[in-house]
Write an enzyme that holds these catalytic residues in place. Structure first.
Site, PDB file in Angstrom:
ATOM      1  CB  ALA A  43     -10.661   6.666  -7.240  1.00 59.48           C
ATOM      2  CD  GLU A  44      -9.275   2.816  -2.677  1.00 57.13           C
ATOM      3  OE1 GLU A  44      -9.856   1.788  -3.048  1.00 57.13           O
ATOM      4  OE2 GLU A  44      -8.085   2.839  -2.283  1.00 57.13           O
ATOM      5  CD  GLN A  45      -3.638   8.424  -1.202  1.00 54.56           C
ATOM      6  OE1 GLN A  45      -3.214   9.576  -1.071  1.00 54.56           O
ATOM      7  NE2 GLN A  45      -2.857   7.346  -1.101  1.00 54.56           N
TER       8      GLN A  45
ATOM      9  CG  PHE B  88      -1.803   5.428   8.683  1.00 57.89           C
ATOM     10  CD1 PHE B  88      -2.081   4.970   9.965  1.00 57.89           C
ATOM     11  CD2 PHE B  88      -2.768   6.153   8.007  1.00 57.89           C
ATOM     12  CE1 PHE B  88      -3.295   5.248  10.559  1.00 57.89           C
ATOM     13  CE2 PHE B  88      -3.983   6.437   8.598  1.00 57.89           C
ATOM     14  CZ  PHE B  88      -4.257   5.982   9.879  1.00 57.89           C
TER      15      PHE B  88
ATOM     16  CB  ALA C  64     -11.320   1.981   4.661  1.00 58.51           C
ATOM     17  CB  VAL C  65      -9.264   7.329   2.467  1.00 63.35           C
ATOM     18  CG1 VAL C  65      -7.867   7.220   3.016  1.00 63.35           C
ATOM     19  CG2 VAL C  65      -9.339   6.792   1.047  1.00 63.35           C
TER      20      VAL C  65
ATOM     21  CG  HIS D 123      -2.122  -0.858   1.053  1.00 66.87           C
ATOM     22  ND1 HIS D 123      -3.350  -0.363   0.718  1.00 66.87           N
ATOM     23  CD2 HIS D 123      -2.269  -2.205   1.131  1.00 66.87           C
ATOM     24  CE1 HIS D 123      -4.219  -1.365   0.625  1.00 66.87           C
ATOM     25  NE2 HIS D 123      -3.579  -2.491   0.863  1.00 66.87           N
ATOM     26  N   PRO D 124       0.420   2.312  -0.656  1.00 69.31           N
ATOM     27  CG  PRO D 124      -0.838   3.840  -1.935  1.00 69.31           C
ATOM     28  CD  PRO D 124      -0.813   2.397  -1.480  1.00 69.31           C
TER      29      PRO D 124
ATOM     30  CB  SER E 147      -4.319   3.965  -4.504  1.00 64.73           C
ATOM     31  OG  SER E 147      -4.184   2.675  -3.954  1.00 64.73           O
TER      32      SER E 147
END
Length: 472
Positions: free
Chosen positions: A390-392, A423, A426-427, A371-372, A388
């Protein structure tokens, strides 16, 4: 592939709105099984007498002999019981579906004429009222063809609905392959119609009932009085109607037999139920063919590629990125016992998560490290996966102030230095403020607790991704 064919999910927690005509909150259907003259009997070419669904509970078949008591019980259904039911329904102008055994229909021309004059649907109940569990596929198919031919010759119309009753594992597929039926009723799996797919063909199933059914007058621990039958029907009706009024309309089937509920001590309870039903104006009383046609028009079948039916390469290509940069999880999940229950986000997530949870700590750690960082250098360089990115962005992490970015960089460094992996959160469940609060709180965890929390967050992220990928 190890695949489980039974569908234990169905419509899940949110069944579709059937949109019953007139805004009805419940679709109610009455079925009269017309079997008299089609039951097992050596006069009909059978090896033994009938032993099922009569006043003689626990009856045994008489091999090579006629059974006078059994035959006359069935005779009663045609001679008296049918006409009593006919009066009950026609006097109230309530529609009925008949499950007609083709050979029984052929031996009851006056009854058939009365059914037709009343506008009742006459669906097929097979050629004879016999058991098919041990029949060959070819023999069952031949009987289906002969039942259709005789049914059309007797009634003037081909049947559009089918119910074998004592069916085999091949029955529903054979009906689907026939292609001539609007619905098949050989299922007790739901309270709404549903589609089944066999090859390229979709077959509508309008499920039937064995509980709201007078057959329980002829079974051990069944109904012993008309009052019990009425109470059971009323309770079923009341609950389904209550649920429909609360926003989840359903369907109710009532199964009847001329020789059973046609007896006066039972018919009185049926009459009470019909009159009770008539006092409700938000109930659609319909034939099963009407329900089938409404469902086909309102909820036609949809074809889509189900995860449980994908080959391994397709499955991994589609779902290999659900757990970040860890296609091995999808590879192993494809080898599990998948079935219709896994063709939704929650079901497929369970299969993928099983693989992740059963992996050793080192393999799970590789998933965490894949994971980034949040708002880290990969994000700034636009090198995140599409998921990732889109989620961030959903939490506003792509639009940080210089101060916010510096704070995230500091926290990322502290966290990675303490635990050895980025870290993970689930944003989609958070905004910037709650993410920062979680960051600071979780820095106080011990290594074991934080490893477990990070794994739980990985699973949560995977679920969000699958919800976007799969229809519910």
């Amino acid at each position: 592939m190890n695949r489980y064919p039974r569908d234990l999910r169905g419509y899940g927690a949110t069944p579709p709105d059937p949109k019953w005509p007139g805004g009805a909150k419940l679709a109610l259907q009455f079925v009269i099984n017309y079997e008299e003259g089609g039951e097992n009997c050596i006069l009909h070419g059978d090896e033994a007498s009938e032993a099922f669904l009569s006043e003689i509970v626990g009856a045994q078949a008489w091999q090579g002999q006629r059974h006078w008591n059994m035959e006359t019980i069935y005779d009663y259904g045609a001679r008296a019981g049918f006409w009593r039911l006919h009066r009950l329904f026609t006097e109230r102008a309530m529609p009925v579906t008949v499950y007609g055994v083709a050979t029984a229909l052929a031996r009851g021309p006056e009854q058939v004429a009365a059914m037709q004059a009343a506008g009742w649907e006459i669906a097929s109940h097979g050629l004879k009222w016999i058991e098919y569990k041990d029949s060959s596929e070819a023999a069952e198919r031949a009987d289906i063809d002969e039942a259709k031919r005789l049914h059309q010759a007797v009634t003037g119309e081909a049947p559009r609905g089918w119910y074998t009753g004592r069916c085999s594992m091949n029955t529903v597929r054979l009906i689907a392959e026939d292609g001539g039926f609007d619905y098949v009723a050989d299922s007790y799996a739901d309270e709404l119609p549903f589609w089944m797919r066999f090859g390229s063909r979709h077959q509508l199933v309008v499920p039937y009932t064995l509980d709201a059914n007078d057959m329980r007058f002829a079974t051990p621990q069944g109904f012993n009085s008309g009052d019990q039958f009425f109470a059971y029907l009323k309770d079923s009706f009341d609950l389904l109607l209550e649920e429909g009024r609360a926003g989840a309309p359903r369907m109710m089937s009532v199964g009847l037999h001329c020789r059973l509920v046609g007896r006066p001590g039972r018919a009185q309870s049926l009459r009470r139920f019909l009159d009770y039903v008539a006092g409700h104006d938000d109930v659609w009383i319909a034939r099963r063919i009407d329900i089938a046609r409404h469902w086909a028009a309102t909820h036609p079948p949809t074809a889509w590629e189900r995860p449980s039916g994908m080959d391994r390469e397709t499955f991994v290509a589609r779902f290999g990125g659900v757990f970040e940069h860890s296609p091995w999880i999808a590879e192993k999940a494809h080898g599990l016992e998948l079935g219709p229950a896994h063709d939704c986000a929650a079901g497929l997530h369970n299969a993928l998560a099983r693989v992740f949870r059963l992996a050793d700590a080192e393999d799970r750690l590789t998933v965490l490290k894949a994971h980034p960082d949040l708002a880290g250098k990969l994000a700034q360089a636009k090198r995140l996966t599409a998921e990732s990115t889109a989620e961030q962005a959903s939490a506003g992490l792509d639009a940080l102030t210089d101060a916010e970015r510096a704070r995230f960089e500091d926290l990322n460094a502290l966290y990675t230095g303490r635990f050895g992996f980025p870290f993970i959160i689930a944003v989609r469940d958070h905004d910037k403020a709650s993410i920062l609060a979680a960051f600071e709180r979780r820095l106080g965890n011990d290594a074991e607790a934080e490893f477990a929390e990070a794994c739980a967050q990985v699973e949560r992220i995977a679920l969000h991704r699958l919800k976007e990928m799969l229809p519910e």
